[in-house]
Scaffold this motif. Structure first.
Motif, PDB file in Angstrom:
ATOM      1  N   GLU A 111       0.814  -1.213   0.000  1.00  0.00           N
ATOM      2  CA  GLU A 111       0.000   0.000   0.000  1.00  0.00           C
ATOM      3  C   GLU A 111       0.848   1.262   0.000  1.00  0.00           C
ATOM      4  N   ASN A 112       2.163   1.092   0.163  1.00  0.00           N
ATOM      5  CA  ASN A 112       3.049   2.236   0.296  1.00  0.00           C
ATOM      6  C   ASN A 112       3.895   2.347  -0.970  1.00  0.00           C
ATOM      7  N   LYS A 113       3.966   3.555  -1.521  1.00  0.00           N
ATOM      8  CA  LYS A 113       4.646   3.660  -2.819  1.00  0.00           C
ATOM      9  C   LYS A 113       6.156   3.423  -2.714  1.00  0.00           C
ATOM     10  N   TYR A 114       6.723   3.542  -1.516  1.00  0.00           N
ATOM     11  CA  TYR A 114       8.141   3.244  -1.351  1.00  0.00           C
ATOM     12  C   TYR A 114       8.368   1.804  -0.873  1.00  0.00           C
ATOM     13  N   GLY A 115       7.285   1.036  -0.794  1.00  0.00           N
ATOM     14  CA  GLY A 115       7.410  -0.350  -0.360  1.00  0.00           C
ATOM     15  C   GLY A 115       7.752  -0.483   1.106  1.00  0.00           C
ATOM     16  N   ARG A 116       7.377   0.539   1.886  1.00  0.00           N
ATOM     17  CA  ARG A 116       7.648   0.460   3.326  1.00  0.00           C
ATOM     18  C   ARG A 116       6.436  -0.104   4.050  1.00  0.00           C
ATOM     19  N   ILE A 117       6.703  -0.881   5.069  1.00  0.00           N
ATOM     20  CA  ILE A 117       5.576  -1.424   5.826  1.00  0.00           C
ATOM     21  C   ILE A 117       5.077  -0.394   6.825  1.00  0.00           C
ATOM     22  N   LYS A 118       3.842  -0.611   7.266  1.00  0.00           N
ATOM     23  CA  LYS A 118       3.228   0.301   8.226  1.00  0.00           C
ATOM     24  C   LYS A 118       3.586  -0.175   9.632  1.00  0.00           C
ATOM     25  N   ILE A 119       4.216   0.696  10.408  1.00  0.00           N
ATOM     26  CA  ILE A 119       4.594   0.309  11.765  1.00  0.00           C
ATOM     27  C   ILE A 119       3.541   0.815  12.740  1.00  0.00           C
ATOM     28  N   GLU A 120       2.791  -0.123  13.288  1.00  0.00           N
ATOM     29  CA  GLU A 120       1.705   0.231  14.194  1.00  0.00           C
ATOM     30  C   GLU A 120       2.082  -0.208  15.600  1.00  0.00           C
ATOM     31  N   GLU A 121       1.135   0.036  16.492  1.00  0.00           N
ATOM     32  CA  GLU A 121       1.358  -0.326  17.879  1.00  0.00           C
ATOM     33  C   GLU A 121       1.598  -1.836  18.017  1.00  0.00           C
ATOM     34  N   GLU A 122       0.815  -2.599  17.250  1.00  0.00           N
ATOM     35  CA  GLU A 122       0.944  -4.058  17.328  1.00  0.00           C
ATOM     36  C   GLU A 122       2.365  -4.501  16.952  1.00  0.00           C
ATOM     37  N   TYR A 123       2.924  -3.826  15.965  1.00  0.00           N
ATOM     38  CA  TYR A 123       4.289  -4.135  15.520  1.00  0.00           C
ATOM     39  C   TYR A 123       5.271  -3.937  16.679  1.00  0.00           C
ATOM     40  N   MET A 124       5.145  -2.777  17.340  1.00  0.00           N
ATOM     41  CA  MET A 124       6.058  -2.469  18.444  1.00  0.00           C
ATOM     42  C   MET A 124       5.894  -3.457  19.599  1.00  0.00           C
ATOM     43  N   ASN A 125       4.646  -3.843  19.857  1.00  0.00           N
ATOM     44  CA  ASN A 125       4.397  -4.798  20.943  1.00  0.00           C
ATOM     45  C   ASN A 125       5.048  -6.155  20.664  1.00  0.00           C
ATOM     46  N   ILE A 126       4.868  -6.624  19.429  1.00  0.00           N
ATOM     47  CA  ILE A 126       5.455  -7.926  19.079  1.00  0.00           C
ATOM     48  C   ILE A 126       6.979  -7.830  19.117  1.00  0.00           C
ATOM     49  N   LYS A 127       7.507  -6.708  18.626  1.00  0.00           N
ATOM     50  CA  LYS A 127       8.962  -6.541  18.620  1.00  0.00           C
ATOM     51  C   LYS A 127       9.521  -6.619  20.049  1.00  0.00           C
ATOM     52  N   GLU A 128       8.846  -5.941  20.966  1.00  0.00           N
ATOM     53  CA  GLU A 128       9.299  -5.968  22.358  1.00  0.00           C
ATOM     54  C   GLU A 128       9.206  -7.359  22.961  1.00  0.00           C
ATOM     55  N   GLU A 129       8.104  -8.035  22.624  1.00  0.00           N
ATOM     56  CA  GLU A 129       7.939  -9.391  23.161  1.00  0.00           C
ATOM     57  C   GLU A 129       9.074 -10.297  22.678  1.00  0.00           C
ATOM     58  N   ILE A 130       9.430 -10.169  21.395  1.00  0.00           N
ATOM     59  CA  ILE A 130      10.498 -11.006  20.844  1.00  0.00           C
ATOM     60  C   ILE A 130      11.843 -10.638  21.471  1.00  0.00           C
ATOM     61  N   LEU A 131      12.094  -9.333  21.617  1.00  0.00           N
ATOM     62  CA  LEU A 131      13.349  -8.890  22.247  1.00  0.00           C
ATOM     63  C   LEU A 131      13.487  -9.483  23.651  1.00  0.00           C
ATOM     64  N   ASP A 132      12.393  -9.439  24.407  1.00  0.00           N
ATOM     65  CA  ASP A 132      12.412 -10.001  25.763  1.00  0.00           C
ATOM     66  C   ASP A 132      12.719 -11.494  25.735  1.00  0.00           C
ATOM     67  N   MET A 133      12.098 -12.177  24.753  1.00  0.00           N
ATOM     68  CA  MET A 133      12.311 -13.626  24.667  1.00  0.00           C
ATOM     69  C   MET A 133      13.754 -13.951  24.331  1.00  0.00           C
ATOM     70  N   ILE A 134      14.345 -13.177  23.403  1.00  0.00           N
ATOM     71  CA  ILE A 134      15.703 -13.499  22.957  1.00  0.00           C
ATOM     72  C   ILE A 134      16.732 -13.115  24.026  1.00  0.00           C
ATOM     73  N   ASN A 135      16.487 -12.019  24.708  1.00  0.00           N
ATOM     74  CA  ASN A 135      17.451 -11.596  25.736  1.00  0.00           C
ATOM     75  C   ASN A 135      17.230 -12.301  27.068  1.00  0.00           C
ATOM     76  N   GLY A 136      16.000 -12.730  27.300  1.00  0.00           N
ATOM     77  CA  GLY A 136      15.653 -13.243  28.624  1.00  0.00           C
ATOM     78  C   GLY A 136      15.896 -14.730  28.787  1.00  0.00           C
TER      79      GLY A 136
END
Ligand SMILES: Nc1ncnc2c1ncn2[C@@H]1O[C@H](COP(=O)(O)OP(=O)(O)OP(=O)(O)O)[C@@H](O)[C@H]1O
Ligand SMILES: [Mg+2]
Length: 261
Positions: free
Chosen positions: A236-261
């Motif tokens: 949907e983005n003319k530069y081919g960039r993905i949309k970063i929403e709240e859900e994205y940030m939440n999942i990213k944090e969850e994964i970071l916690d899993m990998i570091n923890g």
């Protein structure tokens, strides 16, 4: 109907474990991994260094035999490497004595296809990776990103049913990396390919994958799977960039916690 999923799975990994016989003591690299890969999946694998990601990929490729469990493709055990599973590594291994074109035509030529088909397939994939104008160059004349694109075209030219990639963009600079991500997304969408990709970059996994597997530290097991669709928002983005929403940030944090923890 209980077997429906199993019947459909392109790759079916059942309770797979692998122990390396090392000099001093055996190393348990992965343990009890079960996973089904379906046609069209873009599966990204994340996990701490040494957790067994490459080991899992080598088992799927057929380079390694699991010490427990079984790995099937279309219901048949994988007994060795074959061109149905194309592999692309971090540092591309191109044939230096062959031109770009010959590198890409290599697989189809090994299959003894008619010369016209070899040429057509070679041109098609060189166009897909935007290297048609470099067909006659020697591979040492190319930049790192271009070599990576040749390696990708060479893997694709075999028209494999699944593409296995081990940190394919790890050695590239940030800008080239983003371009390669866009390219692989386009190729995946256009060809409805099936991709299994290891990465250590959470954003890369989130922006490309339809599924993310997070592995635990050694011996590697699957900690959690995420199903996502951020990759589709790039359309949907003319530069081919993905949309970063709240859900994205939440999942990213969850994964970071899993990998570091
Ligand atoms: N050929 C081998 N012989 C013995 N041990 C091995 C061999 N290859 C890997 N290992 C060990 O198996 C474990 C898993 O290695 P693997 O390369 O699969 O991890 P990885 O998740 O891909 O790590 P990285 O993110 O650093 O690439 C590690 O402890 C590693 O030392
Ligand atoms: Mg690895």
């Amino acid at each position: 109907m209980g077997n429906d999923k199993k019947d459909k799975a392109l790759i079916d990994i059942q309770n797979v474990g692998l122990i390396y016989e090392a000099k001093r003591k055996p190393i348990k690299a992965i343990e009890d991994i079960s996973l089904q890969i379906e046609k069209g999946d873009f599966l990204c694998v994340l996990g701490p260094s040494g957790c067994g990601k490459s080991t899992l990929l080598r088992i799927i490729a057929g380079y390694l035999k699991p010490t427990s469990g079984i790995c099937l493709m279309h219901g048949k055990p994988i007994i060795g490497p074959d061109w149905h599973r194309g592999v692309a590594f971090q540092s591309p291994t191109l044939y230096p004595w062959m031109s770009v074109r010959k590198n890409v035509e290599f697989g189809p030529r090994m299959k003894n296809l008619p010369e016209d088909d070899i040429k057509r397939i070679g041109r098609y994939y060189l166009e897909q990776v935007d290297l048609i104008d470099f067909s006659d160059k020697a591979t040492f004349e190319l930049s790192g990103g271009m070599k990576q694109r040749v390696a990708l075209a060479r893997a694709l030219a075999n028209e494999p049913e699944v593409i296995l990639m081990d940190e394919p963009f790890g050695a590239l600079d940030a800008l080239t990396r983003v371009n390669m991500q866009k390219l692989i997304r386009d190729i995946w969408m256009k060809n409805n390919s099936t991709i299994f990709m290891i990465t250590h970059d959470i954003d890369e996994a989130l922006s490309l994958g339809t599924r993310i597997l997070v592995m635990s530290k050694s011996p590697g097991k699957i900690l959690k799977e995420f199903k996502l669709g951020f990759t589709y928002t790039a359309m949907e983005n003319k530069y081919g960039r993905i949309k970063i929403e709240e859900e994205y940030m939440n999942i990213k944090e969850e994964i970071l916690d899993m990998i570091n923890g």
